[in-house]
Scaffold this motif. Sequence first.
Motif, PDB file in Angstrom:
ATOM      1  N   SER A 133     -28.400  44.106  22.133  1.00  0.00           N
ATOM      2  CA  SER A 133     -27.716  42.815  22.055  1.00  0.00           C
ATOM      3  C   SER A 133     -28.753  41.696  21.908  1.00  0.00           C
ATOM      4  O   SER A 133     -29.425  41.309  22.861  1.00  0.00           O
ATOM      5  N   LYS A 134     -28.877  41.195  20.705  1.00  0.00           N
ATOM      6  CA  LYS A 134     -29.835  40.116  20.431  1.00  0.00           C
ATOM      7  C   LYS A 134     -29.470  38.857  21.228  1.00  0.00           C
ATOM      8  O   LYS A 134     -30.346  38.145  21.719  1.00  0.00           O
ATOM      9  N   LYS A 135     -28.171  38.602  21.379  1.00  0.00           N
ATOM     10  CA  LYS A 135     -27.711  37.424  22.121  1.00  0.00           C
ATOM     11  C   LYS A 135     -28.153  37.508  23.592  1.00  0.00           C
ATOM     12  O   LYS A 135     -28.663  36.537  24.147  1.00  0.00           O
ATOM     13  N   GLN A 136     -27.978  38.674  24.191  1.00  0.00           N
ATOM     14  CA  GLN A 136     -28.373  38.882  25.584  1.00  0.00           C
ATOM     15  C   GLN A 136     -29.900  38.754  25.723  1.00  0.00           C
ATOM     16  O   GLN A 136     -30.399  38.158  26.670  1.00  0.00           O
ATOM     17  N   GLU A 137     -30.606  39.313  24.781  1.00  0.00           N
ATOM     18  CA  GLU A 137     -32.064  39.246  24.791  1.00  0.00           C
ATOM     19  C   GLU A 137     -32.542  37.791  24.703  1.00  0.00           C
ATOM     20  O   GLU A 137     -33.436  37.374  25.439  1.00  0.00           O
ATOM     21  N   ASP A 138     -31.941  37.024  23.813  1.00  0.00           N
ATOM     22  CA  ASP A 138     -32.316  35.619  23.653  1.00  0.00           C
ATOM     23  C   ASP A 138     -31.988  34.790  24.896  1.00  0.00           C
ATOM     24  O   ASP A 138     -32.761  33.913  25.283  1.00  0.00           O
ATOM     25  N   LYS A 139     -30.850  35.074  25.529  1.00  0.00           N
ATOM     26  CA  LYS A 139     -30.502  34.374  26.773  1.00  0.00           C
ATOM     27  C   LYS A 139     -31.539  34.665  27.856  1.00  0.00           C
ATOM     28  O   LYS A 139     -31.935  33.775  28.603  1.00  0.00           O
ATOM     29  N   GLY A 140     -31.956  35.914  27.937  1.00  0.00           N
ATOM     30  CA  GLY A 140     -32.970  36.296  28.920  1.00  0.00           C
ATOM     31  C   GLY A 140     -34.289  35.590  28.678  1.00  0.00           C
ATOM     32  O   GLY A 140     -34.930  35.097  29.611  1.00  0.00           O
ATOM     33  N   LYS A 141     -34.714  35.534  27.415  1.00  0.00           N
ATOM     34  CA  LYS A 141     -35.957  34.834  27.085  1.00  0.00           C
ATOM     35  C   LYS A 141     -35.860  33.365  27.455  1.00  0.00           C
ATOM     36  O   LYS A 141     -36.811  32.786  27.994  1.00  0.00           O
ATOM     37  N   ALA A 142     -34.722  32.749  27.170  1.00  0.00           N
ATOM     38  CA  ALA A 142     -34.532  31.329  27.484  1.00  0.00           C
ATOM     39  C   ALA A 142     -34.588  31.092  28.988  1.00  0.00           C
ATOM     40  O   ALA A 142     -35.251  30.151  29.456  1.00  0.00           O
ATOM     41  N   GLU A 143     -33.923  31.932  29.768  1.00  0.00           N
ATOM     42  CA  GLU A 143     -33.948  31.792  31.236  1.00  0.00           C
ATOM     43  C   GLU A 143     -35.356  31.952  31.777  1.00  0.00           C
ATOM     44  O   GLU A 143     -35.806  31.190  32.629  1.00  0.00           O
ATOM     45  N   LYS A 144     -36.048  32.973  31.277  1.00  0.00           N
ATOM     46  CA  LYS A 144     -37.406  33.256  31.736  1.00  0.00           C
ATOM     47  C   LYS A 144     -38.332  32.081  31.426  1.00  0.00           C
ATOM     48  O   LYS A 144     -39.084  31.624  32.292  1.00  0.00           O
ATOM     49  N   ASN A 145     -38.261  31.591  30.206  1.00  0.00           N
ATOM     50  CA  ASN A 145     -39.145  30.499  29.797  1.00  0.00           C
ATOM     51  C   ASN A 145     -38.819  29.195  30.518  1.00  0.00           C
ATOM     52  O   ASN A 145     -39.730  28.439  30.864  1.00  0.00           O
ATOM     53  N   LEU A 146     -37.557  28.925  30.758  1.00  0.00           N
ATOM     54  CA  LEU A 146     -37.164  27.720  31.487  1.00  0.00           C
ATOM     55  C   LEU A 146     -37.692  27.767  32.924  1.00  0.00           C
ATOM     56  O   LEU A 146     -38.235  26.784  33.430  1.00  0.00           O
ATOM     57  N   ALA A 147     -37.549  28.895  33.581  1.00  0.00           N
ATOM     58  CA  ALA A 147     -38.038  29.033  34.955  1.00  0.00           C
ATOM     59  C   ALA A 147     -39.555  28.879  35.004  1.00  0.00           C
ATOM     60  O   ALA A 147     -40.096  28.210  35.890  1.00  0.00           O
ATOM     61  N   ARG A 148     -40.245  29.481  34.038  1.00  0.00           N
ATOM     62  CA  ARG A 148     -41.710  29.374  33.988  1.00  0.00           C
ATOM     63  C   ARG A 148     -42.121  27.919  33.752  1.00  0.00           C
ATOM     64  O   ARG A 148     -43.037  27.417  34.397  1.00  0.00           O
ATOM     65  N   PHE A 149     -41.437  27.242  32.834  1.00  0.00           N
ATOM     66  CA  PHE A 149     -41.724  25.843  32.531  1.00  0.00           C
ATOM     67  C   PHE A 149     -41.563  24.974  33.780  1.00  0.00           C
ATOM     68  O   PHE A 149     -42.422  24.152  34.097  1.00  0.00           O
ATOM     69  N   ARG A 150     -40.460  25.161  34.488  1.00  0.00           N
ATOM     70  CA  ARG A 150     -40.210  24.366  35.694  1.00  0.00           C
ATOM     71  C   ARG A 150     -41.264  24.632  36.766  1.00  0.00           C
ATOM     72  O   ARG A 150     -41.739  23.709  37.429  1.00  0.00           O
ATOM     73  N   ARG A 151     -41.627  25.909  36.948  1.00  0.00           N
ATOM     74  CA  ARG A 151     -42.615  26.256  37.964  1.00  0.00           C
ATOM     75  C   ARG A 151     -43.968  25.627  37.644  1.00  0.00           C
ATOM     76  O   ARG A 151     -44.612  25.027  38.509  1.00  0.00           O
ATOM     77  N   VAL A 152     -44.389  25.727  36.393  1.00  0.00           N
ATOM     78  CA  VAL A 152     -45.684  25.168  35.996  1.00  0.00           C
ATOM     79  C   VAL A 152     -45.680  23.651  36.135  1.00  0.00           C
ATOM     80  O   VAL A 152     -46.651  23.056  36.628  1.00  0.00           O
ATOM     81  N   ASN A 153     -44.609  22.998  35.735  1.00  0.00           N
ATOM     82  CA  ASN A 153     -44.539  21.540  35.855  1.00  0.00           C
ATOM     83  C   ASN A 153     -44.515  21.098  37.313  1.00  0.00           C
ATOM     84  O   ASN A 153     -45.094  20.074  37.643  1.00  0.00           O
ATOM     85  N   ASP A 154     -43.851  21.859  38.170  1.00  0.00           N
ATOM     86  CA  ASP A 154     -43.862  21.525  39.595  1.00  0.00           C
ATOM     87  C   ASP A 154     -45.266  21.650  40.154  1.00  0.00           C
ATOM     88  O   ASP A 154     -45.703  20.817  40.953  1.00  0.00           O
ATOM     89  N   GLN A 155     -45.997  22.662  39.740  1.00  0.00           N
ATOM     90  CA  GLN A 155     -47.364  22.851  40.218  1.00  0.00           C
ATOM     91  C   GLN A 155     -48.264  21.725  39.728  1.00  0.00           C
ATOM     92  O   GLN A 155     -49.107  21.240  40.468  1.00  0.00           O
ATOM     93  N   ARG A 156     -48.089  21.322  38.483  1.00  0.00           N
ATOM     94  CA  ARG A 156     -48.894  20.212  37.949  1.00  0.00           C
ATOM     95  C   ARG A 156     -48.612  18.921  38.706  1.00  0.00           C
ATOM     96  O   ARG A 156     -49.511  18.152  38.980  1.00  0.00           O
ATOM     97  N   GLY A 157     -47.357  18.704  39.045  1.00  0.00           N
ATOM     98  CA  GLY A 157     -46.991  17.501  39.781  1.00  0.00           C
ATOM     99  C   GLY A 157     -47.621  17.447  41.152  1.00  0.00           C
ATOM    100  O   GLY A 157     -47.972  16.394  41.655  1.00  0.00           O
ATOM    101  N   ARG A 158     -47.768  18.597  41.777  1.00  0.00           N
ATOM    102  CA  ARG A 158     -48.372  18.639  43.119  1.00  0.00           C
ATOM    103  C   ARG A 158     -49.879  18.440  43.060  1.00  0.00           C
ATOM    104  O   ARG A 158     -50.473  17.961  43.997  1.00  0.00           O
ATOM    105  N   ASN A 159     -50.492  18.842  41.949  1.00  0.00           N
ATOM    106  CA  ASN A 159     -51.946  18.751  41.840  1.00  0.00           C
ATOM    107  C   ASN A 159     -52.432  17.372  41.419  1.00  0.00           C
ATOM    108  O   ASN A 159     -53.607  17.081  41.501  1.00  0.00           O
ATOM    109  N   CYS A 160     -51.540  16.523  40.954  1.00  0.00           N
ATOM    110  CA  CYS A 160     -51.954  15.191  40.474  1.00  0.00           C
ATOM    111  C   CYS A 160     -52.218  14.261  41.631  1.00  0.00           C
ATOM    112  O   CYS A 160     -51.750  14.344  42.671  1.00  0.00           O
TER     113      CYS A 160
END
Length: 70
Positions: free
Chosen positions: A43-70
């Motif tokens: 299921s390409k649709k399911q695969e794409d949803k998973g990639k989007a969720e994974k990347n969004l969570a990673r993006f948020r985590r990295v941005n939160d870490q950057r905010g704490r280090n500033c």
Amino acid sequence: MSMSWRSMPVVNLQEMVRNKDQVSRVKETEGKAREVAGKLGGSKKQEDKGKAEKNLARFRRVNDQRGRNC
């Protein structure tokens, strides 16, 4: 009976940040699991949803870490 601000528990800021990081990592793992399930199920649709969720969570985590280090 209402709680006064003095009787409220003190929340440790470092603990809150650590918990937020753990939640992001769990969401990242859930996204990866959905991505793999989509690949296995064809299921390409399911695969794409998973990639989007994974990347969004990673993006948020990295941005939160950057905010704490500033």
